[in-house]
Scaffold this motif. Structure first.
Motif, PDB file in Angstrom:
ATOM      1  N   GLU C 172       1.204  -1.054  -0.199  1.00 51.24           N
ATOM      2  CA  GLU C 172       0.251  -0.155  -0.281  1.00 51.24           C
ATOM      3  C   GLU C 172       0.670   1.166   0.097  1.00 51.24           C
ATOM      4  O   GLU C 172       0.080   2.067  -0.655  1.00 51.24           O
ATOM      5  N   THR C 173       2.534   1.053   0.506  1.00 52.24           N
ATOM      6  CA  THR C 173       2.783   2.002   0.559  1.00 52.24           C
ATOM      7  C   THR C 173       3.942   1.702   0.810  1.00 52.24           C
ATOM      8  O   THR C 173       4.258   0.996   1.150  1.00 52.24           O
ATOM      9  N   GLN C 174       5.004   2.666  -0.328  1.00 52.47           N
ATOM     10  CA  GLN C 174       6.473   2.533  -0.185  1.00 52.47           C
ATOM     11  C   GLN C 174       7.412   3.567  -0.609  1.00 52.47           C
ATOM     12  O   GLN C 174       6.731   4.407  -1.422  1.00 52.47           O
ATOM     13  N   LEU C 175       8.067   3.334  -0.810  1.00 46.40           N
ATOM     14  CA  LEU C 175       9.413   4.546  -0.948  1.00 46.40           C
ATOM     15  C   LEU C 175       9.444   4.343  -2.468  1.00 46.40           C
ATOM     16  O   LEU C 175       9.235   3.026  -3.308  1.00 46.40           O
ATOM     17  N   ASP C 176       9.602   4.990  -3.310  1.00 46.95           N
ATOM     18  CA  ASP C 176       9.748   5.437  -4.859  1.00 46.95           C
ATOM     19  C   ASP C 176      10.890   3.995  -5.426  1.00 46.95           C
ATOM     20  O   ASP C 176      11.443   4.495  -4.766  1.00 46.95           O
ATOM     21  N   GLY C 177      10.189   3.286  -6.465  1.00 52.51           N
ATOM     22  CA  GLY C 177      11.231   2.710  -6.255  1.00 52.51           C
ATOM     23  C   GLY C 177      11.434   0.891  -5.605  1.00 52.51           C
ATOM     24  O   GLY C 177      12.069   0.034  -5.979  1.00 52.51           O
ATOM     25  N   ALA C 178      11.274   1.311  -4.314  1.00 53.44           N
ATOM     26  CA  ALA C 178      10.967   0.501  -3.946  1.00 53.44           C
ATOM     27  C   ALA C 178      10.695  -1.441  -4.188  1.00 53.44           C
ATOM     28  O   ALA C 178      11.669  -2.381  -4.321  1.00 53.44           O
ATOM     29  N   ARG C 179       9.848  -1.690  -5.102  1.00 53.25           N
ATOM     30  CA  ARG C 179       9.077  -2.601  -5.535  1.00 53.25           C
ATOM     31  C   ARG C 179      10.110  -2.824  -7.200  1.00 53.25           C
ATOM     32  O   ARG C 179       9.461  -3.601  -7.729  1.00 53.25           O
TER      33      ARG C 179
ATOM     34  N   VAL D 141       2.213  -4.974   3.842  1.00 58.01           N
ATOM     35  CA  VAL D 141       1.613  -3.719   3.078  1.00 58.01           C
ATOM     36  C   VAL D 141       2.759  -2.865   2.951  1.00 58.01           C
ATOM     37  O   VAL D 141       1.788  -1.858   2.116  1.00 58.01           O
ATOM     38  N   ALA D 143       6.636  -0.847   2.328  1.00 58.90           N
ATOM     39  CA  ALA D 143       8.234  -1.252   1.624  1.00 58.90           C
ATOM     40  C   ALA D 143       9.000   0.139   1.011  1.00 58.90           C
ATOM     41  O   ALA D 143       8.495   1.015   0.674  1.00 58.90           O
ATOM     42  N   GLY D 177      11.832   3.184 -11.353  1.00 66.64           N
ATOM     43  CA  GLY D 177      12.263   2.182  -9.670  1.00 66.64           C
ATOM     44  C   GLY D 177      13.166   1.056 -10.238  1.00 66.64           C
ATOM     45  O   GLY D 177      13.464  -0.143  -9.179  1.00 66.64           O
ATOM     46  N   GLY D 180      15.409   0.668  -7.893  1.00 65.12           N
ATOM     47  CA  GLY D 180      15.530   0.513  -6.301  1.00 65.12           C
ATOM     48  C   GLY D 180      14.867   1.714  -5.625  1.00 65.12           C
ATOM     49  O   GLY D 180      14.667   2.815  -5.910  1.00 65.12           O
ATOM     50  N   ALA D 181      13.731   1.687  -3.931  1.00 62.33           N
ATOM     51  CA  ALA D 181      14.544   2.710  -3.470  1.00 62.33           C
ATOM     52  C   ALA D 181      15.886   3.006  -2.924  1.00 62.33           C
ATOM     53  O   ALA D 181      16.948   2.512  -2.478  1.00 62.33           O
ATOM     54  N   VAL D 188      17.473   0.080  -2.288  1.00 60.47           N
ATOM     55  CA  VAL D 188      17.034  -0.860  -1.246  1.00 60.47           C
ATOM     56  C   VAL D 188      16.357  -1.572  -2.343  1.00 60.47           C
ATOM     57  O   VAL D 188      15.083  -0.681  -2.833  1.00 60.47           O
ATOM     58  N   SER D 190      12.649  -4.420  -2.470  1.00 58.83           N
ATOM     59  CA  SER D 190      11.736  -5.302  -2.317  1.00 58.83           C
ATOM     60  C   SER D 190      11.249  -5.969  -2.875  1.00 58.83           C
ATOM     61  O   SER D 190      10.539  -6.020  -3.755  1.00 58.83           O
TER      62      SER D 190
END
Lengths: 252, 252, 252, 252
Positions: C172-179, D141, D143, D177, D180-181, D188, D190
């Motif tokens: 639902e919430t992520q730092l930009d690019g994490a996924r 939820v 990342a 992305g 990563g973040a 990082v 995820s």
């Protein structure tokens, strides 16, 4: 910025020595003032004004090289093998007569490998189970690797000191060799595979969790950051230090 | 959407059987019509209107269960052990008398494990070196695992058929066991570690490259997708299929 | 044993070409009869009596080279880029006029990489989740790697064909690019690390289990077994084959 | 052997609390004298003769619980969240009035995770490149994970203190992305995959070598060895300790 270190490389025509010549030459805080190979006279170091020596020569000459350096007040970083207890004790005595001079003798200059071994020993106090897998190219003639044997000994010593029990193992029937070699109670497995260079994994397991420490060594170049770290540190560590880990800040 | 499969679970009070009851119940394209445990009469399957049977009972009863199902034209997916060559041949004959009925007997329902074994066998034709590492919890009594032994046999057979030479190995001196067990010429290493469940790595190496196939099994639940895949496929595969890989599309 | 293949290498002065010259020269079932660089006349291939050609030249000349070979009934293995749809269609037409002649054009000759991609596509039909991690040296200018993008596309196509739902993801919430980046619905993560060369992991997850397919490429030499396999196979595969996987036995 | 520690568990009806009840009960050097749930009176701890308290309750009650323990000279090991700077400072003051009493507040009791973070911070001083990959089940939820963010912050602080440059990265073009973040300059990634629980890898790279620190957490049970270690140590560490790493011997 301070003046660059004036470095002489001994054993410069060997493979490791040649890498060191390149690495010192490329370091902006160092000056390569001499590169000696077989048959070159040690006095050339003094004439070149070296303050630091890197010895990557051969077992037959490393002791003479290092004692010559210490006698003249030069700091030395040594990667050559052959420094048994007697030679190290004799060198310690010589260093006592030359206070302010430092020598680092390191069987392994790969920072990652030295760190991985130190971390493994620390972690082994806290986990119920520990085993080692080392993986190398198929031209290697001995198994396990010397590094794996030393890591196992280090781990075993830490666990003994901390009173940790042997890793649990319910094996009743096994094909010969399945559970690996046993070094001081630690199981060690040796994989040989075309394409690999030199790799090691320490696996630590506890209830519901696992910690894995893996080191991959792809290239002789991986030793150079450790050699440079040694050169930058040795003058501030008078006397004899054995093992690069003595120069690393491992705790916090 | 077609009508749901009407499934009966045999051995429903065992651990695997209980998982199957849950999995069939949760599948939207299946209807759980019966769940039989020890002592329940097989006729209950017919009364419940089952068209498919899952047998996860015990070796002593699996043959009776499956023959009963086949005789009545029910398709069967079987995870119970004990189906030796004689029993399978006898079942094949019974199936010949009941054309249109299918049976799948699978020693392993974990899709990832079955795929990893098949991939390993395929890849082993193309790489100079191959070794196996299997890792399990420390309560396991045998080493190597049965899966690792079967994987090694499969790999060895493929390499023999393709005319691939033995993996290169220059080892001259070793601590006893360092190079692992040797199964049909393939080196197999068994790690035992608290916290682990069941894991296997096949490492393949060639000049300048490595391929690693790793399977991690964390939970008995991992067998259920394979059981459901078996149920969905078995009616379209008359006769006896041995091994879940027979139902997978492994090529393209 | 049959007579050795008579092989000519085109683009022999490039880095890949030089590797091919060495590899063909070292293969006991091949004879290196010509090694052409920039400016050399193609007729030299014929004069040398070549039956097979390896083209590792440049995009500007590869089409002329291959059409010349085919016109003279020589089989060709091609690693040069630049073969768009139009050029391949034109080549297919030329091959129709020269029945019995075979051409392999392969964007990737690393057997491990080709196998890993094929396995990933196969396995992706059977797992709920799939993601890709690619890891390269830090001098690489693009992310993700071309291989990772193609692997993702291949996986996505197989999942679509098999009716597999998107990988579950409750983020639902992520730092930009994490996924990571998303290619055709598949998450791809790019790691850049000093010391690495070219590596890729495809991670597949299902209830209670995980399958990991990892390929490590350390050296350009890893392409040569694929080139040799191509040379040994191409004469038995008339017409145009695109992709080394067309020559591999991937099923059973 | 010394007398067993008399331990009271607060929050005993929660999931973590229930695990702690089992773990304390099973420890041969501890005696479980009380297990309090919601609504139970704190005085029961005193009546039971507890000398140590484990607080695994809820943020709303943890401060009252711990202050009650300290006031009565009981040592406390605390896993409940919600201890902001103000509450910790206030507790430090209370502890000053009760010299000889110790409190450990730990955001993470998994020994492997705590060790991996500490090792990562140490190693990050010595490597040119560092990135983090965290892998979790797909129901998560957020990342990146909180642990990954804290690890990145810790690594960044160590690198800044040691004067290490940013990890090299020549990326010019990327899919959104892919890289990563970025947390305090550390990349990082995820991954979310069915079948996984909670896993983290810190990858460190230098010229010709790589160090990988991986932690796998499979089960809540993995926190209990850390809780027991806390209980065995807390009486010898008067005052407030924040973080389990404060009780570990990380150097040599």
């Amino acid at each position: 910025m301070s003046a660059p270190l004036k470095v002489a490389v001994l054993g410069a025509s060997g493979r490791m020595g040649a890498e060191a010549v390149k690495a010192v030459d490329a370091a902006t805080d160092m000056e390569l003032v001499a590169a000696l190979g077989r048959g070159d006279k040690l006095e050339a170091i003094l004439e070149a004004g070296a303050t630091h020596v890197v010895d990557l020569s051969v077992p037959a000459s490393t002791e003479d090289n290092v004692r010559f350096a210490v006698t003249h007040g030069l700091h030395a970083v040594v990667g050559t093998t052959g420094w048994d207890d007697a030679k190290r004790e004799s060198l310690t005595n010589l260093l006592a007569e030359n206070p302010g001079t430092g020598v680092l003798i390191a069987p392994n200059f790969a920072l990652g490998s030295v760190l991985a071994s130190a971390f493994a020993a620390t972690a082994a106090r806290y986990f119920e189970s520990v085993e080692i897998i080392e993986l190398h190219h198929p031209n290697k003639v001995d198994a396990p690797s010397g590094t794996a044997v030393r890591t196992a000994e280090l781990i075993a010593a830490e666990r003994a000191a901390a009173g940790v029990a042997a890793s649990p193992d319910a094996t009743e029937t096994q094909l010969d060799g399945a559970r690996g070699a046993v070094v001081d109670g630690i199981h060690v497995h040796s994989v040989r595979l075309r394409g690999l260079v030199a790799h090691q994994e320490v696996l630590l397991g506890g209830e519901g969790e696992q910690l894995t420490l893996r080191h991959d060594s792809y290239d002789r170049a991986s030793f150079m950051p450790g050699v440079l770290l040694g050169l930058r540190t040795v003058a501030s560590r008078p006397g004899l230090t054995y093992g690069l880990d003595g120069y690393l800040e491992l705790g916090r």
